[in-house]
Design an enzyme around this catalytic site. Sequence first.
Site, mmCIF file in Angstrom:
data_model
loop_
_atom_site.group_PDB
_atom_site.id
_atom_site.type_symbol
_atom_site.label_atom_id
_atom_site.label_comp_id
_atom_site.label_asym_id
_atom_site.label_seq_id
_atom_site.Cartn_x
_atom_site.Cartn_y
_atom_site.Cartn_z
ATOM 1 N N LYS A 109 -10.841 -10.138 88.572
ATOM 2 C CA LYS A 109 -10.586 -9.966 90.008
ATOM 3 C C LYS A 109 -11.792 -9.461 90.766
ATOM 4 O O LYS A 109 -11.858 -9.594 91.985
ATOM 5 C CB LYS A 109 -9.409 -9.004 90.221
ATOM 6 C CG LYS A 109 -8.071 -9.645 89.891
ATOM 7 C CD LYS A 109 -6.928 -8.870 90.494
ATOM 8 C CE LYS A 109 -5.644 -9.655 90.324
ATOM 9 N NZ LYS A 109 -4.455 -8.876 90.658
ATOM 10 N N LYS A 192 -5.773 -21.502 84.462
ATOM 11 C CA LYS A 192 -4.399 -21.041 84.621
ATOM 12 C C LYS A 192 -3.892 -21.346 86.029
ATOM 13 O O LYS A 192 -4.642 -21.207 86.984
ATOM 14 C CB LYS A 192 -4.426 -19.521 84.375
ATOM 15 C CG LYS A 192 -3.146 -18.794 84.560
ATOM 16 C CD LYS A 192 -3.319 -17.313 84.262
ATOM 17 C CE LYS A 192 -3.907 -16.560 85.451
ATOM 18 N NZ LYS A 192 -3.840 -15.094 85.311
ATOM 19 N N LYS A 195 -2.492 -18.024 92.006
ATOM 20 C CA LYS A 195 -2.673 -17.995 93.465
ATOM 21 C C LYS A 195 -4.135 -17.996 93.866
ATOM 22 O O LYS A 195 -4.478 -18.416 94.963
ATOM 23 C CB LYS A 195 -2.010 -16.741 94.040
ATOM 24 C CG LYS A 195 -0.511 -16.851 94.095
ATOM 25 C CD LYS A 195 -0.073 -17.714 95.258
ATOM 26 C CE LYS A 195 1.418 -17.954 95.179
ATOM 27 N NZ LYS A 195 1.923 -18.978 96.045
HETATM 28 P P1 TYM Z 1 2.053 -11.479 88.038
HETATM 29 O O1 TYM Z 1 2.789 -11.049 89.255
HETATM 30 O O2 TYM Z 1 0.675 -11.995 88.194
HETATM 31 O O3 TYM Z 1 2.876 -12.583 87.291
HETATM 32 C C1 TYM Z 1 4.241 -12.440 86.989
HETATM 33 C C2 TYM Z 1 4.524 -13.064 85.633
HETATM 34 O O4 TYM Z 1 4.177 -14.445 85.637
HETATM 35 C C3 TYM Z 1 3.355 -14.719 84.515
HETATM 36 N N1 TYM Z 1 2.408 -15.805 84.861
HETATM 37 C C4 TYM Z 1 2.226 -16.912 84.145
HETATM 38 N N2 TYM Z 1 2.787 -17.345 82.998
HETATM 39 C C5 TYM Z 1 2.385 -18.554 82.528
HETATM 40 N N3 TYM Z 1 1.470 -19.331 83.143
HETATM 41 C C6 TYM Z 1 0.872 -18.945 84.298
HETATM 42 N N4 TYM Z 1 -0.011 -19.732 84.892
HETATM 43 C C7 TYM Z 1 1.242 -17.673 84.839
HETATM 44 N N5 TYM Z 1 0.869 -16.983 85.948
HETATM 45 C C8 TYM Z 1 1.587 -15.834 85.943
HETATM 46 C C9 TYM Z 1 2.639 -13.417 84.230
HETATM 47 O O5 TYM Z 1 2.175 -13.368 82.894
HETATM 48 C C10 TYM Z 1 3.719 -12.404 84.509
HETATM 49 O O6 TYM Z 1 4.555 -12.218 83.385
HETATM 50 N N6 TYM Z 1 0.566 -7.119 86.141
HETATM 51 C C11 TYM Z 1 1.703 -8.019 86.270
HETATM 52 C C12 TYM Z 1 2.909 -7.404 86.954
HETATM 53 C C13 TYM Z 1 3.448 -6.166 86.316
HETATM 54 C C14 TYM Z 1 4.144 -6.084 85.084
HETATM 55 C C15 TYM Z 1 4.498 -4.701 84.930
HETATM 56 C C16 TYM Z 1 4.509 -7.004 84.118
HETATM 57 C C17 TYM Z 1 3.382 -4.900 86.832
HETATM 58 N N7 TYM Z 1 4.014 -4.038 86.000
HETATM 59 C C18 TYM Z 1 5.180 -4.251 83.813
HETATM 60 C C19 TYM Z 1 5.205 -6.544 82.993
HETATM 61 C C20 TYM Z 1 5.526 -5.191 82.846
HETATM 62 C C21 TYM Z 1 1.251 -9.206 87.083
HETATM 63 O O7 TYM Z 1 0.323 -9.138 87.850
HETATM 64 O O8 TYM Z 1 2.055 -10.292 86.959
#
Ligand code: TYM
Length: 329
Positions: A109, A192, A195
């Site tokens: 990031k 991947k 966004k």
């Molecule tokens: P975030 O909001 O970026 O994404 C949410 C979930 O979607 C999954 N994901 C994907 N899986 C497969 N292919 C992709 N291209 C793809 N893009 C996103 C992510 O792996 C995620 O499971 N840090 C985390 C949010 C978070 C969290 C937590 C997750 C905060 N606290 C505690 C688990 C437990 C995040 O930014 O996910």
Amino acid sequence: MLSGIQPTADSFHFGNYLGALRQWVALQDDHDAFYCVVDLHAITVEYEPKALRERTRRSAAQLLAAGIDPERSTLFVQSQVPEHAQLAWALSCITGMGEASRMTQFKDKTAKGGADRATVGLFTYPILQAADILIYQADRVPVGEDQRQHVELTRDLAQRFNHRFGKTFRLPEAHIVKATAKIFDLQDPTAKMSKSSSSPAGIIDLLDEPKASAKKIRSAVTDSGRDVVFDVENKPGVANLLTIYSALTGRKISELEDEYAGRGYGDFKKDLADVVVEFVTPFREKALSYLDDPAQLDAILAAGAERARAVTAPTLAKVYDRLGFVPGP
Ligand code: TYM
């Protein structure tokens, strides 16, 4: 079980849905499930306060539309459960600077703007994520592949805390479904779906107009040749589309390969576009109808936060005691 998702600006995408949300829905039946919209994480980067409220409600509406049932799962907003941030502070005091610096999401990031322009909040983001998980004593964390490193850090911190202050936390494991752990960008199938990707044409948003999503599938980058075969190395574009097709229909990839043998990419993409439209049309309608009634959404989330606090408050009290704090009122 616990998982979280960021309140993205307009819509979740297919990576979020296939990588994580589908598992959230599937696991809610036989697990004690906690799912949160992580608005505290959302303020680690620049944002508009007014828009954040809207984004958070849109996220909750999409989780409900995806099939999260607030009777069977505890669905809530992270900022309404203060113990997350309180535990994060304690965990930050047992996290090494070097350890935090190795987190690849922070590195990614800040790759463009440079780490100097990033906030300290973005740097400590994974520690708050660890607190999200540990405050529930979660065993499993359903996520996509990109979150594996954060769950590993969570385990390390839990272990370190237990070792230093006495057994307090359970050690969580990432629950990652291999087939859909990483959904790729439709225009750049080696990256991947995300966004931050360069072109909106590469991302299927769940709340997009279904017609627009169909068009994105039809114009997805496919590889040279014309055989519909699952070959990640040589045909990453086709492999990604096969993954999406298989996940949405429950049909085996080998079965799809047989069906499209000798028929070329055109038919395959046209049919997948239909499958996608069939999925997103009712999804979008449901999500938009939840959004029609923000008061009801807020009430669902508030009830969830109350249930969550019944779990987090005793855990935090135990942590504070272990840390040596004088008992409060
Ligand atoms: P975030 O909001 O970026 O994404 C949410 C979930 O979607 C999954 N994901 C994907 N899986 C497969 N292919 C992709 N291209 C793809 N893009 C996103 C992510 O792996 C995620 O499971 N840090 C985390 C949010 C978070 C969290 C937590 C997750 C905060 N606290 C505690 C688990 C437990 C995040 O930014 O996910």
